[in-house]
Enzyme design. Structure first.
Site, PDB file in Angstrom:
ATOM      1  N   HIS A 122      14.822  -3.261  -0.002  1.00  0.00           N
ATOM      2  CA  HIS A 122      13.455  -3.131   0.519  1.00  0.00           C
ATOM      3  C   HIS A 122      12.811  -4.468   0.196  1.00  0.00           C
ATOM      4  O   HIS A 122      12.831  -4.903  -0.967  1.00  0.00           O
ATOM      5  CB  HIS A 122      12.727  -1.990  -0.198  1.00  0.00           C
ATOM      6  CG  HIS A 122      11.345  -1.687   0.320  1.00  0.00           C
ATOM      7  ND1 HIS A 122      10.979  -0.418   0.696  1.00  0.00           N
ATOM      8  CD2 HIS A 122      10.249  -2.463   0.494  1.00  0.00           C
ATOM      9  CE1 HIS A 122       9.704  -0.437   1.085  1.00  0.00           C
ATOM     10  NE2 HIS A 122       9.244  -1.679   0.954  1.00  0.00           N
ATOM     11  N   LEU A 123      12.268  -5.136   1.196  1.00  0.00           N
ATOM     12  CA  LEU A 123      11.662  -6.445   0.992  1.00  0.00           C
ATOM     13  C   LEU A 123      10.748  -6.429  -0.234  1.00  0.00           C
ATOM     14  O   LEU A 123       9.924  -5.525  -0.387  1.00  0.00           O
ATOM     15  CB  LEU A 123      10.848  -6.823   2.235  1.00  0.00           C
ATOM     16  CG  LEU A 123      10.036  -8.105   2.146  1.00  0.00           C
ATOM     17  CD1 LEU A 123      10.940  -9.314   1.997  1.00  0.00           C
ATOM     18  CD2 LEU A 123       9.153  -8.241   3.375  1.00  0.00           C
ATOM     19  N   HIS A 124      10.915  -7.415  -1.100  1.00  0.00           N
ATOM     20  CA  HIS A 124      10.035  -7.538  -2.261  1.00  0.00           C
ATOM     21  C   HIS A 124       9.978  -8.974  -2.734  1.00  0.00           C
ATOM     22  O   HIS A 124      10.969  -9.689  -2.702  1.00  0.00           O
ATOM     23  CB  HIS A 124      10.451  -6.608  -3.404  1.00  0.00           C
ATOM     24  CG  HIS A 124      11.854  -6.762  -3.888  1.00  0.00           C
ATOM     25  ND1 HIS A 124      12.950  -6.286  -3.207  1.00  0.00           N
ATOM     26  CD2 HIS A 124      12.350  -7.332  -5.017  1.00  0.00           C
ATOM     27  CE1 HIS A 124      14.053  -6.544  -3.885  1.00  0.00           C
ATOM     28  NE2 HIS A 124      13.711  -7.205  -4.991  1.00  0.00           N
ATOM     29  N   ALA A 125       8.785  -9.370  -3.124  1.00  0.00           N
ATOM     30  CA  ALA A 125       8.569 -10.692  -3.694  1.00  0.00           C
ATOM     31  C   ALA A 125       8.415 -10.529  -5.196  1.00  0.00           C
ATOM     32  O   ALA A 125       7.701  -9.642  -5.669  1.00  0.00           O
ATOM     33  CB  ALA A 125       7.318 -11.330  -3.105  1.00  0.00           C
TER      34      ALA A 125
END
Length: 142
Positions: A95-98
């Site tokens: 899941h996209l995460h910064a």
């Protein structure tokens, strides 16, 4: 997605120390931080990688990342931040995460070797989340 831990955190099904919950994204403390206060920023909708994020959502998402970077510096007295994102390779949760990691001179972080730490207790982790959320308060109305 019911099998995505970040989607489950966003839905409130999995406990996390949330520091910001806005329509564009949710930010919460990394359970295995590089340094205490290491925060993950995730878009509310499930997108696996940056290339999957719709173009209209990129600016609003990174505006949240920018706010969190400022809160990490001011709320934790960090000299700066390290902001990073993995896409598939080394992406522990799809899941996209910064990652927004607090940095200080001579903190021991070298290159891309990220030694992980643990919070001493849930109370200590909650305190870090509280400090970051407090640092975001003046920016809430922007």
């Amino acid at each position: 997605m019911s099998d995505c831990v970040f989607c489950r955190i966003i839905a409130g099904e999995v406990a996390a120390h949330v520091v910001l919950d806005v329509p564009e994204a949710v930010a919460f403390l990394d359970a295995r931080p590089v340094f205490k206060g290491h925060t993950l920023v995730v878009p509310r909708a499930h997108h696996e990688t940056l290339t999957d994020l719709p173009p209209a959502e990129i600016g609003p998402f990174f505006a949240v990342v920018q706010r969190i970077a400022g809160a990490v510096e001011s709320g934790l007295d960090a000299a700066g931040t390290f902001v990073a994102m993995n896409n598939r390779v080394s992406q522990s949760v799809p899941h996209l995460h910064a990652h927004v990691v607090p940095r200080n001179r001579k903190d021991g972080l070298r290159g891309f070797f990220w030694p992980r730490q643990r919070y001493e207790s849930d109370a200590e982790q909650a305190d870090y989340a509280r400090r970051l959320a407090k640092a975001l308060e003046p920016a809430q109305g922007r």
